[in-house]
Motif scaffolding. Sequence first.
Motif, PDB file in Angstrom:
ATOM      1  N   UNK A  82      53.704   1.955 -21.098  1.00  0.00           N
ATOM      2  CA  UNK A  82      53.724   0.614 -20.495  1.00  0.00           C
ATOM      3  C   UNK A  82      52.501   0.382 -19.613  1.00  0.00           C
ATOM      4  N   UNK A  83      52.134   1.410 -18.812  1.00  0.00           N
ATOM      5  CA  UNK A  83      50.989   1.264 -17.906  1.00  0.00           C
ATOM      6  C   UNK A  83      49.703   1.061 -18.695  1.00  0.00           C
ATOM      7  N   UNK A  93      60.641   9.665 -17.702  1.00  0.00           N
ATOM      8  CA  UNK A  93      59.884   9.712 -16.452  1.00  0.00           C
ATOM      9  C   UNK A  93      58.389   9.511 -16.653  1.00  0.00           C
ATOM     10  N   UNK A  94      57.873   9.873 -17.839  1.00  0.00           N
ATOM     11  CA  UNK A  94      56.423   9.891 -17.988  1.00  0.00           C
ATOM     12  C   UNK A  94      55.944   9.172 -19.257  1.00  0.00           C
ATOM     13  N   UNK A  95      56.513   9.513 -20.409  1.00  0.00           N
ATOM     14  CA  UNK A  95      55.985   8.967 -21.668  1.00  0.00           C
ATOM     15  C   UNK A  95      56.122   7.449 -21.720  1.00  0.00           C
ATOM     16  N   UNK A  96      57.327   6.935 -21.493  1.00  0.00           N
ATOM     17  CA  UNK A  96      57.529   5.489 -21.592  1.00  0.00           C
ATOM     18  C   UNK A  96      56.767   4.729 -20.499  1.00  0.00           C
ATOM     19  N   UNK A 107      48.292   3.449 -13.480  1.00  0.00           N
ATOM     20  CA  UNK A 107      47.934   4.251 -14.653  1.00  0.00           C
ATOM     21  C   UNK A 107      47.307   5.576 -14.230  1.00  0.00           C
ATOM     22  N   UNK A 108      46.424   5.527 -13.216  1.00  0.00           N
ATOM     23  CA  UNK A 108      45.794   6.763 -12.736  1.00  0.00           C
ATOM     24  C   UNK A 108      46.857   7.731 -12.222  1.00  0.00           C
ATOM     25  N   UNK A 109      47.826   7.186 -11.471  1.00  0.00           N
ATOM     26  CA  UNK A 109      48.860   8.036 -10.892  1.00  0.00           C
ATOM     27  C   UNK A 109      49.683   8.732 -11.980  1.00  0.00           C
ATOM     28  N   UNK A 110      50.012   8.003 -13.046  1.00  0.00           N
ATOM     29  CA  UNK A 110      50.796   8.593 -14.141  1.00  0.00           C
ATOM     30  C   UNK A 110      49.967   9.612 -14.920  1.00  0.00           C
ATOM     31  N   UNK A 111      48.693   9.275 -15.173  1.00  0.00           N
ATOM     32  CA  UNK A 111      47.839  10.194 -15.932  1.00  0.00           C
ATOM     33  C   UNK A 111      47.677  11.518 -15.187  1.00  0.00           C
TER      34      UNK A 111
END
Lengths: 198, 198
Positions: B46-47, B39-42, A11-15
Amino acid sequence: MSDTPREIDALIELMAKLPGLGPRSARRAVLHLIKKRALLLNPLADAMHAVGVSARECLNCGNIGTTEICGICSSEKRATGEICVVEDVADLWAMERSQVFRGRYHVLGGTLSALDAIGPDDLGIPRLVDRVKTEGVTEVILALNATIDGQTTAHYIAEQLEQRVRVTSLAQGVPVGGELDYLDDGTISAALKARKSL
Amino acid sequence: MSDTPREIDALIELMAKLPGLGPRSARRAVLHLIKKRALLLNPLADAMHAVGVSARECLNCGNIGTTEICGICSSEKRATGEICVVEDVADLWAMERSQVFRGRYHVLGGTLSALDAIGPDDLGIPRLVDRVKTEGVTEVILALNATIDGQTTAHYIAEQLEQRVRVTSLAQGVPVGGELDYLDDGTISAALKARKSL
């Protein structure tokens, strides 16, 4: 951080990929989310899921909405005679916040750029010309950014349309509440050239 | 913005509640998310869902993990003789990034504050005293922030523990790579008082 659970690391990586957030602020945001699980984390996950499922580009103007034709294009309250051309949906939102323009939009999704190989077709300019023909448009307002790319694109669009319709652009000058001392030379010079009699 | 779909408005409103994001950067982030849906929103939705379901506080130390007892407390590689006391999980993560401390933690979740009615029980200080008794602890390292509240809390904990165990705190001084000219007076004065012979 080998001892952090992988769900939290992921989650941190995506944020951290969000504009305006880096690794440190992403960590802060994730801790904040975990502390406010019921109030923020779960609603945010649901809201993202809802937008992921429903968001789509308007087939007519390129605005982002949840229907094939966006709320602005399908609203009977919006004047059909005026189209405001913007680079991006963010610019459309900025125009809407000012609550002055009551016509419709055309979102280019960028600017002409020889370097990035972005041509008129990529920006939907032929579609704009079609709309001018078919929607009874009397004025096209170019609200592109005052950058070199934005102004190049504006000139190109004006050339395509000036035989058919009135083409205008946003005025350049001193921002409301602006102080001369803090303005750049280009803005002062543009404001002086476009001076009006009182 | 009456003509923005409510799903998108709702997402912007929630994003603006994240630390470090305001209304403008939340709008930018949401547009970015919509453009990078796959790449990011979905993945982000989920995360967040995964963390919302799995994240929990470690019953032993207060760290955030996905199990009843966190990865650090249950790891056999971590020394049981040392407990490092931190205010917040963010501080625990900062300590872990330095990869120097190989003992276990105790997360207070704040500092003592008469104003906010936060007492020793709210910070799990009695549990820390219990842990010192039962886990064979030989040293408690206080890694609290160098603020007034942090130092007040450190003194209180030291008083509770100093009969039972060695209590230390992080050294104060010049940061590595720090330039004297940019340091505050308090830091220089602390570094001078704690000077070492070479």
